[in-house]
Design a protein around this motif. Structure first.
Motif, PDB file in Angstrom:
ATOM      1  N   GLU A  15       8.222  33.278  -4.219  1.00  0.00           N
ATOM      2  CA  GLU A  15       6.849  34.296  -4.127  1.00  0.00           C
ATOM      3  C   GLU A  15       5.952  33.782  -4.319  1.00  0.00           C
ATOM      4  O   GLU A  15       5.705  34.161  -5.696  1.00  0.00           O
ATOM      5  CB  GLU A  15       7.404  35.521  -4.202  1.00  0.00           C
ATOM      6  CG  GLU A  15       5.917  36.638  -3.495  1.00  0.00           C
ATOM      7  CD  GLU A  15       6.467  38.522  -3.702  1.00  0.00           C
ATOM      8  OE1 GLU A  15       6.145  38.758  -3.988  1.00  0.00           O
ATOM      9  OE2 GLU A  15       7.708  38.397  -3.824  1.00  0.00           O
ATOM     10  N   THR A  16       4.864  33.210  -3.547  1.00  0.00           N
ATOM     11  CA  THR A  16       3.165  32.739  -4.559  1.00  0.00           C
ATOM     12  C   THR A  16       2.029  33.172  -3.504  1.00  0.00           C
ATOM     13  O   THR A  16       1.973  33.679  -3.142  1.00  0.00           O
ATOM     14  CB  THR A  16       3.392  31.173  -4.463  1.00  0.00           C
ATOM     15  OG1 THR A  16       3.440  31.071  -3.586  1.00  0.00           O
ATOM     16  CG2 THR A  16       4.683  31.383  -5.705  1.00  0.00           C
ATOM     17  N   GLU A  17       1.203  32.667  -3.745  1.00  0.00           N
ATOM     18  CA  GLU A  17      -0.288  32.904  -2.652  1.00  0.00           C
ATOM     19  C   GLU A  17       0.350  32.275  -1.630  1.00  0.00           C
ATOM     20  O   GLU A  17      -1.140  32.756  -0.446  1.00  0.00           O
ATOM     21  CB  GLU A  17      -1.510  32.575  -3.512  1.00  0.00           C
ATOM     22  CG  GLU A  17      -1.810  33.228  -4.852  1.00  0.00           C
ATOM     23  CD  GLU A  17      -3.096  33.423  -5.161  1.00  0.00           C
ATOM     24  OE1 GLU A  17      -4.195  32.570  -4.617  1.00  0.00           O
ATOM     25  OE2 GLU A  17      -3.756  34.183  -6.254  1.00  0.00           O
ATOM     26  N   PHE A  18       1.310  31.507  -1.038  1.00  0.00           N
ATOM     27  CA  PHE A  18       1.125  30.529   0.244  1.00  0.00           C
ATOM     28  C   PHE A  18       1.102  31.654   1.094  1.00  0.00           C
ATOM     29  O   PHE A  18      -0.044  31.123   2.434  1.00  0.00           O
ATOM     30  CB  PHE A  18       1.900  30.074  -0.078  1.00  0.00           C
ATOM     31  CG  PHE A  18       2.903  29.169   1.285  1.00  0.00           C
ATOM     32  CD1 PHE A  18       2.819  27.687   0.782  1.00  0.00           C
ATOM     33  CD2 PHE A  18       3.311  30.300   2.536  1.00  0.00           C
ATOM     34  CE1 PHE A  18       2.771  27.007   1.841  1.00  0.00           C
ATOM     35  CE2 PHE A  18       4.341  29.309   2.801  1.00  0.00           C
ATOM     36  CZ  PHE A  18       3.723  27.567   3.468  1.00  0.00           C
ATOM     37  N   THR A  19       1.629  32.538   1.186  1.00  0.00           N
ATOM     38  CA  THR A  19       1.968  33.094   2.214  1.00  0.00           C
ATOM     39  C   THR A  19       0.347  34.566   2.762  1.00  0.00           C
ATOM     40  O   THR A  19      -0.308  34.335   3.753  1.00  0.00           O
ATOM     41  CB  THR A  19       2.736  34.165   2.811  1.00  0.00           C
ATOM     42  OG1 THR A  19       4.225  33.562   2.668  1.00  0.00           O
ATOM     43  CG2 THR A  19       2.487  34.920   4.087  1.00  0.00           C
ATOM     44  N   LEU A  20      -0.559  34.345   2.097  1.00  0.00           N
ATOM     45  CA  LEU A  20      -2.107  34.712   1.458  1.00  0.00           C
ATOM     46  C   LEU A  20      -2.576  34.027   1.860  1.00  0.00           C
ATOM     47  O   LEU A  20      -3.744  34.263   2.855  1.00  0.00           O
ATOM     48  CB  LEU A  20      -2.114  34.688   0.562  1.00  0.00           C
ATOM     49  CG  LEU A  20      -1.192  36.802   0.148  1.00  0.00           C
ATOM     50  CD1 LEU A  20      -1.796  37.306  -1.683  1.00  0.00           C
ATOM     51  CD2 LEU A  20      -1.890  37.904   0.448  1.00  0.00           C
ATOM     52  N   VAL A  21      -2.811  33.108   1.849  1.00  0.00           N
ATOM     53  CA  VAL A  21      -3.478  31.269   2.186  1.00  0.00           C
ATOM     54  C   VAL A  21      -3.487  31.361   3.618  1.00  0.00           C
ATOM     55  O   VAL A  21      -4.354  31.549   3.997  1.00  0.00           O
ATOM     56  CB  VAL A  21      -3.473  30.634   1.749  1.00  0.00           C
ATOM     57  CG1 VAL A  21      -4.031  29.353   2.288  1.00  0.00           C
ATOM     58  CG2 VAL A  21      -3.580  30.475   0.110  1.00  0.00           C
ATOM     59  N   ARG A  22      -2.539  31.100   3.747  1.00  0.00           N
ATOM     60  CA  ARG A  22      -1.926  30.966   5.495  1.00  0.00           C
ATOM     61  C   ARG A  22      -1.599  31.839   6.690  1.00  0.00           C
ATOM     62  O   ARG A  22      -2.582  31.890   7.613  1.00  0.00           O
ATOM     63  CB  ARG A  22       0.007  30.922   5.456  1.00  0.00           C
ATOM     64  CG  ARG A  22       0.360  30.317   6.918  1.00  0.00           C
ATOM     65  CD  ARG A  22       1.953  30.035   7.185  1.00  0.00           C
ATOM     66  NE  ARG A  22       2.146  29.176   7.897  1.00  0.00           N
ATOM     67  CZ  ARG A  22       3.531  28.370   7.768  1.00  0.00           C
ATOM     68  NH1 ARG A  22       4.445  29.444   6.871  1.00  0.00           N
ATOM     69  NH2 ARG A  22       3.257  26.743   9.044  1.00  0.00           N
ATOM     70  N   THR A  23      -1.985  33.620   5.937  1.00  0.00           N
ATOM     71  CA  THR A  23      -2.468  34.342   7.192  1.00  0.00           C
ATOM     72  C   THR A  23      -3.793  34.596   7.032  1.00  0.00           C
ATOM     73  O   THR A  23      -4.216  35.949   6.878  1.00  0.00           O
ATOM     74  CB  THR A  23      -1.336  35.719   6.850  1.00  0.00           C
ATOM     75  OG1 THR A  23      -1.901  35.873   5.333  1.00  0.00           O
ATOM     76  CG2 THR A  23      -0.185  35.603   7.245  1.00  0.00           C
TER      77      THR A  23
END
Length: 250
Positions: free
Chosen positions: A181-189
């Protein structure tokens, strides 16, 4: 003697956690990323042991010039190729091509350019290269063709780079995390916090600090030991099942 690590994508997540861990253990850290305000905040937090360099992994010319760093900052012992991003999980036939290209330029082209630029110095110092791949390099999923393809490249690049460096004393590792859980999904979405929260809900995902601890362990192993690849998942994550498309039985 103080060692130096260059970390790409140090503005958040695994990169920032690694910067903190290495500085706290007496290393110098060159931290790169696109968001200069975050890099400056990280320097304010960690002090003169951190050198912030604002750059984009798509800027190949700037990456190639990093091999020309002088003084103590030019003596790089470890390259942590952490920067990376994923396009949205649209099927390839529906995907926005510029977003695919950005991922390829960041995850593949930039990584190769920077590694090539720094290798002569790393070879002289018998240092190491640690590349962040992903379990996506091994396990396919719908909407992951380009992201997974880039991470499969990183994994194979790491193995072949180790072949090229045989006899030099340089160690090369591919780290392949699952759900962290990082900012990975935030950036992706595109900043969809609800989507990120939903993805990790109830999973007890790994944290950026978990991966940073793994990076530190690899970096500080005796120089005669090389970790070729290491795959990590949270306990609650496992391997996906097969997808079956059935004909209409009506």
């Amino acid at each position: 003697m103080t060692s130096t690590i260059l970390i790409t994508g140090a503005t958040a997540g695994i990169g920032a956690a690694s910067a903190r861990l290495f500085v706290h253990n007496g290393w110098r850290v060159i931290a790169t990323g696109r968001r200069g305000d975050r890099l400056r905040a990280l320097q304010d937090e960690l002090g003169d042991a951190l050198l912030p360099l604002e750059l984009d992994m798509r800027d190949t010319e700037s990456l190639l010039r990093l091999g020309e760093l002088g003084g103590e900052w030019g003596e790089i012992d470890l390259l942590l190729n952490n920067a990376g991003l994923a396009p949205p999980t649209d099927a390839l036939q529906d995907a926005d091509y510029p977003k695919l290209e950005t991922s390829i330029q960041t995850n593949v082209t930039g990584l190769v350019a920077l590694t090539r630029s720094l290798l002569p110095g790393i070879i002289r110092r018998k240092g190491a290269v640690i590349n962040l791949s992903s379990v996506a390099a091994t396990y396919p999923y719908r909407g992951g063709a380009v992201y997974a393809g880039t991470k499969a490249f990183v994994r194979q690049f790491s193995l072949d780079l180790r072949c090229d460096l045989a006899g030099t004393g340089v160690r090369v590792t591919s780290i392949e995390p699952g759900m962290a859980e990082t900012e990975f999904t935030l950036v992706r979405t595109g900043g969809d916090q609800a989507a990120s929260d939903s993805l990790y809900a109830g999973v007890e995902p790994m944290t950026a600090e978990d991966i940073a601890d793994t990076i530190w362990w690899i970096a500080t192993l005796p120089p005669h030991l090389n970790i070729n690849t290491i795959e990590l998942m949270p306990t609650r994550q496992s391997f996906a099942g097969f997808t079956v498309s059935r004909t209409d039985q009506a």
